[in-house]
Design an enzyme around this catalytic site. Structure first.
Site, PDB file in Angstrom:
ATOM      1  N   GLU A 153     -40.661  10.066  12.110  1.00 19.61           N
ATOM      2  CA  GLU A 153     -40.936  10.263  13.531  1.00 19.61           C
ATOM      3  C   GLU A 153     -40.424  11.632  13.972  1.00 19.61           C
ATOM      4  O   GLU A 153     -39.225  11.770  14.295  1.00 19.61           O
ATOM      5  CB  GLU A 153     -40.227   9.180  14.352  1.00 19.61           C
ATOM      6  CG  GLU A 153     -40.689   7.785  14.026  1.00 19.61           C
ATOM      7  CD  GLU A 153     -40.544   6.866  15.230  1.00 19.61           C
ATOM      8  OE1 GLU A 153     -41.564   6.335  15.671  1.00 19.61           O
ATOM      9  OE2 GLU A 153     -39.426   6.723  15.746  1.00 19.61           O
ATOM     10  N   SER A 208     -46.434   9.247  19.418  1.00 18.25           N
ATOM     11  CA  SER A 208     -47.654   9.325  20.221  1.00 18.25           C
ATOM     12  C   SER A 208     -48.897   8.787  19.509  1.00 18.25           C
ATOM     13  O   SER A 208     -49.991   9.331  19.676  1.00 18.25           O
ATOM     14  CB  SER A 208     -47.872  10.758  20.719  1.00 18.25           C
ATOM     15  OG  SER A 208     -46.772  11.161  21.525  1.00 18.25           O
ATOM     16  N   HIS A 264     -33.266   5.105  15.019  1.00 18.63           N
ATOM     17  CA  HIS A 264     -34.299   5.700  15.877  1.00 18.63           C
ATOM     18  C   HIS A 264     -33.745   6.984  16.495  1.00 18.63           C
ATOM     19  O   HIS A 264     -32.557   7.063  16.829  1.00 18.63           O
ATOM     20  CB  HIS A 264     -34.704   4.699  16.975  1.00 18.63           C
ATOM     21  CG  HIS A 264     -35.930   5.135  17.713  1.00 18.63           C
ATOM     22  ND1 HIS A 264     -35.881   6.069  18.725  1.00 18.63           N
ATOM     23  CD2 HIS A 264     -37.231   4.792  17.562  1.00 18.63           C
ATOM     24  CE1 HIS A 264     -37.118   6.266  19.173  1.00 18.63           C
ATOM     25  NE2 HIS A 264     -37.951   5.506  18.493  1.00 18.63           N
ATOM     26  N   GLU A 319     -33.881   8.158  19.371  1.00 21.25           N
ATOM     27  CA  GLU A 319     -33.222   7.990  20.683  1.00 21.25           C
ATOM     28  C   GLU A 319     -31.794   7.489  20.492  1.00 21.25           C
ATOM     29  O   GLU A 319     -30.902   7.820  21.274  1.00 21.25           O
ATOM     30  CB  GLU A 319     -34.058   7.051  21.566  1.00 21.25           C
ATOM     31  CG  GLU A 319     -35.321   7.755  22.047  1.00 21.25           C
ATOM     32  CD  GLU A 319     -36.506   6.852  22.337  1.00 21.25           C
ATOM     33  OE1 GLU A 319     -36.334   5.627  22.476  1.00 21.25           O
ATOM     34  OE2 GLU A 319     -37.637   7.393  22.405  1.00 21.25           O
ATOM     35  N   GLY A 376     -43.116   9.914  22.450  1.00 24.51           N
ATOM     36  CA  GLY A 376     -43.247   9.708  23.886  1.00 24.51           C
ATOM     37  C   GLY A 376     -43.706  10.946  24.644  1.00 24.51           C
ATOM     38  O   GLY A 376     -43.630  10.991  25.863  1.00 24.51           O
ATOM     39  N   LYS A 394     -38.761  -0.425  23.227  1.00 25.40           N
ATOM     40  CA  LYS A 394     -37.660   0.353  23.830  1.00 25.40           C
ATOM     41  C   LYS A 394     -36.999  -0.468  24.957  1.00 25.40           C
ATOM     42  O   LYS A 394     -36.985  -1.679  24.911  1.00 25.40           O
ATOM     43  CB  LYS A 394     -38.167   1.698  24.338  1.00 25.40           C
ATOM     44  CG  LYS A 394     -38.982   2.451  23.289  1.00 25.40           C
ATOM     45  CD  LYS A 394     -39.138   3.899  23.634  1.00 25.40           C
ATOM     46  CE  LYS A 394     -40.178   4.535  22.737  1.00 25.40           C
ATOM     47  NZ  LYS A 394     -40.056   5.963  22.655  1.00 25.40           N
ATOM     48  N   ASN A 438     -42.269  -0.689  19.085  1.00 21.65           N
ATOM     49  CA  ASN A 438     -40.923  -0.520  19.629  1.00 21.65           C
ATOM     50  C   ASN A 438     -41.034  -0.545  21.147  1.00 21.65           C
ATOM     51  O   ASN A 438     -41.507   0.417  21.753  1.00 21.65           O
ATOM     52  CB  ASN A 438     -40.350   0.817  19.142  1.00 21.65           C
ATOM     53  CG  ASN A 438     -39.020   1.146  19.789  1.00 21.65           C
ATOM     54  OD1 ASN A 438     -38.381   0.284  20.387  1.00 21.65           O
ATOM     55  ND2 ASN A 438     -38.602   2.408  19.680  1.00 21.65           N
TER      56      ASN A 438
HETATM   57  C1  PEP Z   1     -41.168   5.321  19.131  1.00 15.13           C
HETATM   58  O1  PEP Z   1     -40.612   4.801  20.092  1.00 15.13           O
HETATM   59  O2  PEP Z   1     -40.688   5.174  17.990  1.00 15.13           O
HETATM   60  C2  PEP Z   1     -42.384   6.104  19.337  1.00 15.13           C
HETATM   61  C3  PEP Z   1     -42.997   6.608  18.301  1.00 15.13           C
HETATM   62  O3  PEP Z   1     -42.809   6.253  20.655  1.00 15.13           O
HETATM   63  P1  PEP Z   1     -44.260   6.775  21.144  1.00 15.13           P
HETATM   64  O4  PEP Z   1     -45.293   6.020  20.314  1.00 15.13           O
HETATM   65  O5  PEP Z   1     -44.310   6.432  22.574  1.00 15.13           O
HETATM   66  O6  PEP Z   1     -44.314   8.237  20.871  1.00 15.13           O
END
Ligand code: PEP
Length: 252
Positions: free
Chosen positions: A166, A213, A94, A96, A172, A11, A9
């Site tokens: 997630e 992460s 997601h 976000e 992040g 983003k 992703n």
């Molecule tokens: C994500 O954007 O879905 C995500 C898991 O980000 P990160 O790997 O940076 O934690």
């Protein structure tokens, strides 16, 4: 046997020019990994350019969202048939989007139905916030997201779906959820509710990813878990580390 799945992703990162440079940097390394389904999800505006560079590639392309109507007066939105001209996958729900753009289980459900109708492979995200986690509500929150998000979906539609667990507090932040806990949450709040809704075959074939992460250095811990079939990767998908993550998925 579920085929491992790794999605990046990107983003809101990379201009179209930068996105082309990034996929050219990652492409050869990713294409060597033949036993993992690998997908990159650039920002909408870069999807045609990246998709063009991957036309004959095994690497798939996805978008980070989709609207539920096919067309109409929805300024700024992109519909599933529009996505389908350039991409075969779409991230839905997601955290976000849920946190900053007011998405709910109901809009996730609408987007999911539109994606399936257009023949896209949806990557549906669920996960609890830090507050919910600390209040011991993880199991209730995630299983409700699953029940509400997947209402009205058929067994045959479920065959193309991918789910990503997630935990919001791990995205992040560099604070990954430990692998055993992630596996337990996935089993109890995703695989088992899906079994109750759609039966044992759908549940045992469903690919469920961990996201939060994930890096080349910790990926193997997740992929060694029995109910984790891959990863949704944010930050590390913008770097060659993404190749190491995909390699780790193929080695487990
Ligand atoms: C994500 O954007 O879905 C995500 C898991 O980000 P990160 O790997 O940076 O934690």
């Amino acid at each position: 046997m579920r085929t491992p799945f790794v999605a990046g992703n990107w983003k809101m990162n990379k201009t179209s020019t930068e996105a082309k440079a990034l996929i050219l940097e990652l492409k050869d390394g990713l294409e060597k990994i033949t036993n993992v389904e690998i997908v990159v999800c650039p920002p909408f505006i870069s999807v045609p350019a990246v998709s063009n560079l991957l036309e004959t590639s095994s690497i798939g392309v996805g978008t980070q969202n989709v609207h539920w109507e096919d067309n109409g007066a929805y300024t700024g939105e992109i519909s599933a048939p529009m996505v389908k001209e350039f991409a075969n996958y779409v991230i839905i729900g997601h955290s976000e989007r849920r946190t900053y753009f007011g998405e709910t289980d109901e809009t996730v459900n609408l987007r999911l139905k539109a994606a399936l109708k257009a023949g896209l492979i949806p990557i549906v995200c669920v996960g609890e916030t830090l507050e919910e986690n600390e209040a011991g509500k993880t199991f209730d929150i995630v299983s409700n997201q699953i029940r509400n998000g997947f209402t009205g979906i058929t067994e045959s539609e479920m065959k193309s779906v991918v789910v990503a667990y997630e935990p919001v507090w791990a995205i992040g932040t560099g604070k990954a959820c430990d692998a055993e806990t992630a596996n337990e949450v996935i089993l109890k709040t995703i695989r088992e509710p899906i079994q109750a809704m759609f039966g044992a075959d759908v549940s045992s074939e469903l690919r469920i990813l961990y996201g939060g992460s994930v890096k080349g250095s910790n990926a193997k811990e997740y992929f060694s878990q029995p109910d984790i079939d891959g990863a949704l990767v944010g930050g590390a998908s913008l770097k060659p580390d993404f190749i190491d993550i995909a390699k780790a998925a193929g080695a487990c």
